[in-house]
Design a protein around this motif. Structure first.
Motif, mmCIF file in Angstrom:
data_model
loop_
_atom_site.group_PDB
_atom_site.id
_atom_site.type_symbol
_atom_site.label_atom_id
_atom_site.label_comp_id
_atom_site.label_asym_id
_atom_site.label_seq_id
_atom_site.Cartn_x
_atom_site.Cartn_y
_atom_site.Cartn_z
ATOM 1 N N ARG A 149 0.680 6.658 -9.969
ATOM 2 C CA ARG A 149 -0.534 6.680 -10.773
ATOM 3 C C ARG A 149 -0.801 5.285 -11.335
ATOM 4 N N ILE A 150 -2.016 4.810 -11.113
ATOM 5 C CA ILE A 150 -2.394 3.467 -11.525
ATOM 6 C C ILE A 150 -3.594 3.546 -12.462
ATOM 7 N N ALA A 151 -3.522 2.824 -13.584
ATOM 8 C CA ALA A 151 -4.660 2.714 -14.493
ATOM 9 C C ALA A 151 -5.487 1.505 -14.073
ATOM 10 N N ALA A 152 -6.695 1.744 -13.578
ATOM 11 C CA ALA A 152 -7.562 0.661 -13.117
ATOM 12 C C ALA A 152 -9.005 1.138 -13.109
ATOM 13 N N ASP A 153 -9.920 0.196 -13.177
ATOM 14 C CA ASP A 153 -11.348 0.492 -13.109
ATOM 15 C C ASP A 153 -11.771 0.457 -11.652
ATOM 16 N N ALA A 154 -12.244 1.593 -11.125
ATOM 17 C CA ALA A 154 -12.644 1.646 -9.715
ATOM 18 C C ALA A 154 -13.839 0.755 -9.417
ATOM 19 N N ALA A 155 -14.542 0.292 -10.454
ATOM 20 C CA ALA A 155 -15.662 -0.627 -10.250
ATOM 21 C C ALA A 155 -15.208 -2.077 -10.115
ATOM 22 N N ASP A 156 -13.916 -2.322 -10.246
ATOM 23 C CA ASP A 156 -13.346 -3.661 -10.080
ATOM 24 C C ASP A 156 -12.990 -3.848 -8.605
ATOM 25 N N GLY A 157 -13.907 -4.459 -7.857
ATOM 26 C CA GLY A 157 -13.733 -4.577 -6.411
ATOM 27 C C GLY A 157 -12.485 -5.331 -6.012
ATOM 28 N N ARG A 158 -12.170 -6.387 -6.739
ATOM 29 C CA ARG A 158 -10.986 -7.179 -6.396
ATOM 30 C C ARG A 158 -9.713 -6.354 -6.580
ATOM 31 N N ARG A 159 -9.640 -5.617 -7.690
ATOM 32 C CA ARG A 159 -8.454 -4.804 -7.943
ATOM 33 C C ARG A 159 -8.336 -3.692 -6.900
ATOM 34 N N MET A 160 -9.438 -3.047 -6.602
ATOM 35 C CA MET A 160 -9.390 -1.946 -5.638
ATOM 36 C C MET A 160 -9.046 -2.456 -4.241
ATOM 37 N N THR A 161 -9.528 -3.650 -3.893
ATOM 38 C CA THR A 161 -9.179 -4.221 -2.595
ATOM 39 C C THR A 161 -7.675 -4.451 -2.503
ATOM 40 N N GLY A 162 -7.096 -4.965 -3.579
ATOM 41 C CA GLY A 162 -5.651 -5.183 -3.594
ATOM 42 C C GLY A 162 -4.873 -3.888 -3.463
ATOM 43 N N LEU A 163 -5.315 -2.855 -4.155
ATOM 44 C CA LEU A 163 -4.621 -1.572 -4.097
ATOM 45 C C LEU A 163 -4.762 -0.910 -2.727
ATOM 46 N N ALA A 164 -5.887 -1.173 -2.043
ATOM 47 C CA ALA A 164 -6.146 -0.531 -0.751
ATOM 48 C C ALA A 164 -5.526 -1.262 0.428
ATOM 49 N N ARG A 165 -4.975 -2.454 0.213
ATOM 50 C CA ARG A 165 -4.380 -3.195 1.333
ATOM 51 C C ARG A 165 -3.242 -2.393 1.957
ATOM 52 N N GLY A 166 -3.273 -2.273 3.272
ATOM 53 C CA GLY A 166 -2.252 -1.532 3.993
ATOM 54 C C GLY A 166 -2.472 -0.037 4.004
ATOM 55 N N ALA A 167 -3.571 0.424 3.414
ATOM 56 C CA ALA A 167 -3.819 1.866 3.352
ATOM 57 C C ALA A 167 -4.520 2.356 4.611
ATOM 58 N N ASP A 168 -4.217 3.569 4.995
ATOM 59 C CA ASP A 168 -4.922 4.216 6.097
ATOM 60 C C ASP A 168 -6.308 4.677 5.652
ATOM 61 N N ALA A 169 -6.397 5.115 4.397
ATOM 62 C CA ALA A 169 -7.675 5.639 3.915
ATOM 63 C C ALA A 169 -7.817 5.405 2.419
#
Length: 314
Positions: free
Chosen positions: A44-64
């Protein structure tokens, strides 16, 4: 097994995370508060989904990457554009498939069962916001920038569905307590109701099957039933007296909207409850070999969840 990032830890996102973790996937569940189910395999991660840079980092290596975010109704015009842009950007930059949780607001007021290839001509501002989000994502898909799909359900019900569900807090505990239920619109109009576990299963299926990309799909949903019939069947299953269902007067909704943002926003969606509101989910069922949970089974699970809720809270 793969990595899956779920944005939104609400009634759908939490169930998607649990289902993926149960299948052995690595799951990152993102919400502003870092909330969600405490399960093995779920981070579980506390982050703002509107933060594109943060979400890009979290999604790296993800299938979906799953968009299961649900801003408050009265905040859609302000909140959805930056959220949609951020999540689409994160999927495009990370290479993750982008799976959007959609709804039926994008179609015109129906005169027949809604299908995925119906034109996107919504009669409401909220519907236009959602239609614009899908058009932008589909354009990026067609340009070869990202793989996208959208999974659309009708009004949700089931375990975990509270105040945002017409078959949630305003219905189940009142019926179980012997109190008359008041529904928005006409409780005798045929309506499609989509079971939340079926929504979660459809999202996971779409994310893990390449046949899903590049189009929208409807969640497997049982045959339409009126709100009155839902209440009657629920009382039969629960073994309680049916206290009855009445229509909430339109003037009461308008008056309530002066003090309740939720009621105020429901005014433009009232058309969905004064005429048949029916969806066709045959495409998904035929393509992926998935059927909806039978209504009685879904209602029984919903009743059990509400009856067990005080014990869980304690």
């Amino acid at each position: 097994m793969g990595k899956h990032v779920v944005a939104g830890a609400g009634q759908v996102g939490s169930q998607v995370a649990g289902l993926l973790a149960g299948q052995g996937h690595e799951v990152v569940l993102v919400s502003r508060s870092g909330s969600g189910p405490d399960l093995p395999g779920v981070t579980r991660i506390a982050a703002d989904a509107a933060d594109g840079r943060r979400m890009t980092g979290l999604a790296r290596g993800a299938d979906a990457l799953y968009n299961c975010v649900n801003p408050p109704y009265h905040r859609w015009a302000q909140d959805w554009p930056p959220l949609a842009e951020s999540l689409l950007c994160a999927a495009r930059e990370s290479g993750a498939g982008y799976v959007i949780l959609g709804n039926l607001y994008v179609y015109a007021a129906p005169g027949r069962p809604m299908r995925e290839d119906d034109p996107l001509t919504p009669p409401s501002a909220k519907g236009e916001i959602r239609a614009r989000m899908w058009r932008q994502a589909l354009e990026a898909h067609r340009a070869g920038q990202v793989r996208v799909t959208e999974v659309r359900g009708s009004d949700y019900f089931g375990p975990g569905c509270l105040d945002q569900s017409h078959l949630g807090e305003r219905l189940v505990p009142r019926l179980l307590g012997g109190k008359t239920v008041r529904m928005i619109g006409d409780p005798d109009q045929p309506h499609s109701w989509t079971y939340v576990p079926d929504v979660a299963a459809a999202l996971v299926t779409a994310a893990t099957d390449d046949r899903s990309w590049g189009r929208a799909w409807h969640v497997p949903t049982t045959e339409p039933i009126t709100a009155r019939q839902v209440a009657e069947r629920m009382c039969e299953i629960a073994g309680v007296r049916n206290p009855g269902v009445r229509s909430m007067p339109h003037w009461m909704i308008r008056a309530g909207g002066l003090v309740s943002p939720m009621l105020a926003e429901l005014e433009e969606l009232r058309y969905q409850f004064v005429r048949p509101f029916v969806m066709d989910s045959a495409d998904f069922q035929t393509t992926f070999g998935v059927t909806p949970t039978p209504m009685d089974e879904a209602l029984a699970a919903t009743i059990a969840w509400w009856r067990d809720r005080p014990a869980r809270a304690a």
